[in-house]
Write an enzyme that holds these catalytic residues in place. Structure first.
Site, short mmCIF file in Angstrom:
data_model
loop_
_atom_site.label_atom_id
_atom_site.label_comp_id
_atom_site.label_asym_id
_atom_site.label_seq_id
_atom_site.Cartn_x
_atom_site.Cartn_y
_atom_site.Cartn_z
N SER A 145 0.84 -1.20 0.00
CA SER A 145 0.00 0.00 0.00
C SER A 145 0.88 1.24 0.00
O SER A 145 2.02 1.21 0.49
CB SER A 145 -0.90 0.00 1.25
OG SER A 145 -1.51 1.27 1.44
N TYR A 158 -1.14 -0.29 10.24
CA TYR A 158 -1.31 -0.66 8.83
C TYR A 158 -0.07 -0.29 8.03
O TYR A 158 0.44 -1.08 7.22
CB TYR A 158 -2.55 0.03 8.27
CG TYR A 158 -2.92 -0.40 6.87
CD1 TYR A 158 -3.56 -1.62 6.65
CD2 TYR A 158 -2.66 0.40 5.77
CE1 TYR A 158 -3.91 -2.03 5.38
CE2 TYR A 158 -3.00 0.00 4.49
CZ TYR A 158 -3.63 -1.21 4.30
OH TYR A 158 -3.97 -1.61 3.03
N ALA A 160 2.94 0.04 9.18
CA ALA A 160 4.05 -0.80 9.62
C ALA A 160 4.06 -2.15 8.92
O ALA A 160 5.11 -2.63 8.47
CB ALA A 160 4.00 -0.98 11.13
N LYS A 162 2.65 -2.99 6.06
CA LYS A 162 2.91 -2.85 4.62
C LYS A 162 4.37 -2.50 4.35
O LYS A 162 4.95 -2.96 3.36
CB LYS A 162 1.98 -1.79 4.02
CG LYS A 162 0.50 -2.19 4.04
CD LYS A 162 0.25 -3.51 3.32
CE LYS A 162 -1.24 -3.83 3.21
NZ LYS A 162 -1.50 -5.12 2.54
#
Length: 254
Positions: A145, A158, A160, A162
Site C-alpha cells: 500500500s 497498517y 508498519a 505494509k
C-alpha cells in the site's frame, strides 16, 4: 480492452490468497480468464464457491484457510503444492485494515493485522524457498500500500505491516533469484472495495471527497490492481524483481 493474450497463462497454476473478496477475487478471475488454473484461498467457503462459479471452465480449486501464523501458512502452501502440483506463482492479497490512533491500538489488534498480512507473507516466503513448491522462473506478488511510504493519521499499524511486506520483498528476491523466481509487491492507492467502503464511510463525506481528490485519477477499481498483478505474474515481467510497483492513481506525487 484485452491487453494480454487470452492464453498467456495457459498451463500455469496460481495460488491466490484473499480470493473470497476485493482485489484477490478480481485477480483470481482475471488470471483464470487468461488461461490460469486457480487455487483460491480465503476464509469464506460461501464466497469462494461463488468465485469458482464465475471462473472459466477449468480444474480450479478452493482452500479455506485463515492466514495468521507463519508456520501454519508455510505448511498450508507446501501441502497445496504437494497435493495439486508445483505452483507457477502466488498472489498474496489477504489482509485486513486497521484505522486507529496509536494511543488506542491494543496488542490483540496488532496480532491480528500483523498475522493476516505480514506473518502470512513470511509463511508464503518460507514455503516458496523450498524445492518443488514454486517452479523455477515463477513469480510471487504481495499486496502492499502507499501507506507503507506515506504517513496518515490512524494508520501506524497498517503502515508498519505494509512497510514490512516491502522490506521482505527486497531480501526474498535475493534469496530466490538463483532459481529465477521473481518477487515483487504492488503499492496500491485507494481502491473501491468493501474494505475501502468501510474506511470512507467512517471518515465522513467531506474527508472522503478530500481523500479521493488526493488521487489524480480518482479512486481505483480492484481490476486496476488485478491487471498489474497479471503483468507481474506473467512472463512479460521476467526481468523485474525486488520492486514495489506503485499503482495509486497519482496519489504519491502529491
Amino acid at each position: 480492452m484485452n491487453t494480454f493474450s487470452k492464453n498467456c497463462l495457459e498451463g500455469k497454476t496460481f495460488l491466490v490468497t484473499g480470493a473470497s473478496s476485493g482485489i484477490g477475487n478480481a485477480t483470481a478471475l482475471l488470471l483464470a480468464q487468461h488461461g490460469a488454473r486457480i487455487i483460491a484461498g480465503g476464509r469464506s467457503d460461501e464466497r469462494l464457491d461463488s468465485l469458482l462459479q464465475k471462473l472459466p471452465k477449468g480444474d480450479h480449486l478452493k482452500s479455506r484457510f485463515d492466514l495468521q501464523r507463519a508456520d501454519e501458512v508455510a505448511e498450508w502452501v507446501s501441502d497445496l503444492a504437494v497435493s495439486f502440483g508445483p505452483l507457477s506463482g502466488i498472489f498474496h492479497g489477504a489482509g485486513i485494515e486497521l484505522i486507529r490512533p496509536i494511543r488506542m491500538t491494543k496488542q490483540a489488534q496488532l496480532d491480528e493485522i500483523f498475522g493476516s498480512t505480514l506473518y502470512s507473507a513470511f509463511g508464503i516466503a518460507r514455503a516458496s524457498a523450498q524445492k518443488n513448491i514454486i517452479t523455477d522462473g515463477g513469480s510471487i506478488v504481495f499486496m502492499s500500500s502507499v501507506a507503507a511510504s506515506h504517513g496518515q493519521f490512524g494508520m501506524t499499524a497498517y503502515s508498519a505491516v505494509k512497510s514490512g511486506v516491502d522490506g521482505l520483498v527486497k531480501s526474498l528476491s535475493c534469496e530466490l533469484a538463483q532459481r529465477k523466481i521473481r518477487v515483487n509487491s504492488i503499492a496500491a492507492g485507494a481502491v473501491k472495495t468493501a474494505m475501502h467502503d468501510r474506511l470512507t464511510n467512517s471518515s465522513g463525506e467531506e474527508a472522503a471527497k478530500h481523500y479521493e481528490n488526493a488521487h489524480l485519477l480518482g479512486f481505483g477499481a480492484a481490476e486496476d490492481i488485478a491487471s498489474s498483478a497479471l503483468f507481474l505474474l506473467s512472463d512479460a515481467s521476467r526481468w523485474i524483481t525486488g520492486t514495489t510497483m506503485l499503482v495509486d492513481g497519482g496519489y504519491s506525487v502529491r
